[in-house]
Design a protein around this motif. Structure first.
Motif, short mmCIF file in Angstrom:
data_model
loop_
_atom_site.label_atom_id
_atom_site.label_comp_id
_atom_site.label_asym_id
_atom_site.label_seq_id
_atom_site.Cartn_x
_atom_site.Cartn_y
_atom_site.Cartn_z
N LEU A 171 -40.52 -17.98 -9.39
CA LEU A 171 -40.98 -18.12 -7.92
C LEU A 171 -40.12 -16.85 -7.48
N VAL A 172 -41.04 -15.86 -6.47
CA VAL A 172 -40.66 -14.68 -6.15
C VAL A 172 -40.70 -14.70 -4.68
N ASP A 173 -39.66 -14.17 -4.26
CA ASP A 173 -39.57 -13.97 -2.68
C ASP A 173 -40.03 -12.54 -2.33
N ALA A 174 -41.19 -12.30 -1.94
CA ALA A 174 -41.48 -11.01 -1.67
C ALA A 174 -41.47 -10.55 -0.22
N SER A 175 -40.78 -11.02 0.45
CA SER A 175 -40.44 -10.68 1.99
C SER A 175 -40.31 -9.43 2.08
N PHE A 192 -45.29 -18.58 -8.29
CA PHE A 192 -45.00 -18.96 -6.88
C PHE A 192 -44.57 -17.60 -6.17
N LEU A 193 -45.03 -17.22 -5.05
CA LEU A 193 -44.76 -16.21 -4.28
C LEU A 193 -44.53 -16.86 -2.80
N ALA A 194 -43.20 -15.86 -2.33
CA ALA A 194 -43.22 -16.21 -0.69
C ALA A 194 -43.40 -14.97 0.06
N PHE A 195 -43.86 -14.85 1.05
CA PHE A 195 -44.09 -13.47 1.80
C PHE A 195 -43.88 -13.90 3.30
N THR A 196 -43.61 -12.75 3.97
CA THR A 196 -43.59 -12.72 5.51
C THR A 196 -44.65 -11.66 6.10
N GLY A 197 -45.03 -11.91 7.12
CA GLY A 197 -45.96 -10.99 7.74
C GLY A 197 -45.65 -9.93 8.66
N HIS A 198 -44.34 -10.16 9.17
CA HIS A 198 -43.53 -9.20 10.28
C HIS A 198 -42.84 -8.16 9.66
N THR A 205 -44.61 -11.41 14.16
CA THR A 205 -43.58 -12.52 13.69
C THR A 205 -44.40 -14.07 13.88
N GLY A 206 -43.83 -15.21 13.10
CA GLY A 206 -44.49 -16.21 13.09
C GLY A 206 -45.69 -16.35 12.20
N THR A 207 -45.76 -15.30 11.21
CA THR A 207 -46.77 -15.33 10.08
C THR A 207 -46.12 -15.20 8.74
N GLY A 208 -46.87 -15.58 7.77
CA GLY A 208 -46.04 -15.67 6.44
C GLY A 208 -46.93 -16.69 5.58
N GLY A 209 -46.24 -16.85 4.41
CA GLY A 209 -47.14 -17.84 3.57
C GLY A 209 -46.39 -17.95 2.19
#
Lengths: 372, 79
Positions: A171-175, A192-198, A205-209
């Motif tokens: 699992l990689v946090d690509a924030s 698995f990867l997590a990211f943020t949009g902002h 803000t309020g976006t990611g996935g």
């Protein structure tokens, strides 16, 4: 002059198209995601799917349908960590983690569900890949790491880490990295990867996935309406619906999609950034927190002054030079413990593609003058 | 007006409807996005309506793309 150097907290400015797209959705086009079939919904829904495709391209996967849209990276990380970790499991993580990974893991440990442990790493926090095997146990169910540290900008090598852990999911946090640094989900074997949009993607803000390669391994975090399989009181078994209960942030997704399609050309080069770092390092009153090797350096770094606290530094940068930067622990106590700056923290500067070489020179001079 | 030899193609989720409709547009297949008719209303909120011949082509694309579809013949006019 753009003196905002806190882009790791949230990026600013955004491409003009971001606000335009959001205002257009709010004032003109409207429409939710799915649920019915009139043209307004079709247009809005099509744009959400276009955004999913754009994100897939950006993160290097051919499986856009496995991208789950959430409110932010923290929600995505909680979805995956809490959804994957079963009782009796052992999780490996890095010494550079943000609390978005560390706190969910610690919560599960306190509940008696898992054990977690740190991988060994170099002084700048890079995981020592050749020492990973010695940490793996029979019950190791997950390796969860941030791609790029939000404290010193050091970027891990997920592809090498995946090779070392074999079948164990990664699992990689690509924030911090997605948008400003190469990310290759398929090529590197990221599960698995997590990211943020902002942040680096320059969206609102309020976006990611999350990218979830193996949906069957993950229990949903949220349960509710999806507009599909509505005759059942159970969640649909297919993605993205399985993990997308409730109306998504459609206005925000319009903005994120616009950001992805209107990425500005960076106004400074890697060489400009490297020159800035070298200049800052010349001042012996500072310890500079950055990657040991510039090849693994993301677009941020921090400084610790010999006598001034991080909060004093930040105040002097703002009052003396108009520079906005961030002082403290940056929600990453593990990283500061590893780097030796816990609990006082440090003063962080994070760049935007909009920064010009002149603005980097101004920053270098300000850091020099404040640190005299 | 679409009336004879009609078929409704249901998809597993919204993303698949959007992708299929986009493919039809790109390939000049006349389809119409309609709300899922009542007997199958538990499916996602939208589906595609077209003629049987075009539904064959659509189904082929859907299968190649890993989509799960269901075809429902209908003789009723929908427009």
């Amino acid at each position: 002059m753009n003196l905002y150097f806190d882009n790791c907290a949230t990026s600013f400015p955004k491409p003009a198209a971001v606000a335009e797209a959001m205002v257009r959705h709010l004032n003109e086009t409207g429409g939710t995601y799915g649920r019915s079939a009139y043209p307004r919904i079709l247009q809005s829904t099509g744009l959400v799917e276009e955004c999913r495709d754009q994100l897939a391209s950006k993160m290097g996967t051919s499986e856009a349908g496995k991208i789950i849209l959430t409110a932010n990276a923290t929600t995505a990380l909680n979805l995956m960590i809490q959804g994957i970790c079963k009782r009796g499991g052992h999780v490996l993580t890095s010494s550079m983690e943000h609390n978005a990974i560390a706190r969910p893991l610690e919560h599960l440990r306190q509940m008696g569900i898992i054990e977690w442990e740190l991988l060994e790493s170099a002084p700048d926090g890079r995981i020592q890949v050749d020492k990973i095997a010695s940490k793996i146990r029979q019950n190791t169910i997950l390796v969860a790491i941030c791609h790029m540290s939000n404290v010193n900008g050091m970027a891990q090598s997920p592809g090498e880490i995946k090779k070392a852990i074999g079948e164990i999911p990664l699992l990689v946090d690509a924030s911090q990295s997605l948008g400003s640094h190469p990310v290759e989900v398929d090529k590197w074997g990221i599960d698995f990867l997590a990211f943020t949009g902002h942040k680096s993607l320059l969206g609102p803000t309020g976006t990611g996935g999350a990218f979830i390669r193996y949906p069957e391994m993950v229990e949903p975090l949220l349960y509710g309406g999806t507009g599909s399989g509505s005759d059942s009181l159970s969640m649909p078994s297919f993605v993205p619906d399985l993990f997308e209960a409730g109306t998504p942030n459609i206005t925000g997704i319009h903005g994120l999609n616009a950001a992805l399609k209107n990425r500005p050309i960076a106004q400074h080069s890697r060489d400009d950034f490297e020159a800035l770092l070298l200049e800052v390092k010349r001042n012996t009153n500072y310890k500079v927190r950055c990657a040991d090797d510039f090849e693994h350096q993301g677009k941020l770094f921090s400084v610790v002054h010999n006598t001034l606290s991080s909060s004093e530094l930040a105040l002097r940068f703002y009052e003396g030079f108009g520079i906005e930067c961030r002082a403290g622990l940056h929600c990453a106590p593990l990283a500061h413990r590893h780097l030796g700056s816990f609990p006082t923290g440090d003063c962080r500067f994070s760049l935007s593609p909009y920064h010009t070489p002149e603005e980097l020179n101004y920053l270098a001079k300000a850091i020099h003058d404040v640190g005299k | 007006m679409m009336s004879e030899n009609r078929e409704i193609v249901l998809f597993q989720n919204i993303r698949q409807v959007i992708k299929a409709e986009q493919w039809c547009r790109d390939n000049n297949l006349p389809v119409k996005v309609i709300p899922v008719p009542k007997p199958w209303s538990s499916e996602c909120g939208m589906c595609l309506e077209t003629t049987k011949d075009y539904a064959d082509q659509l189904e082929e694309f859907a299968m190649e793309s890993g989509m799960i579809t269901r075809r429902i013949p209908t003789t009723n006019s929908t427009n």
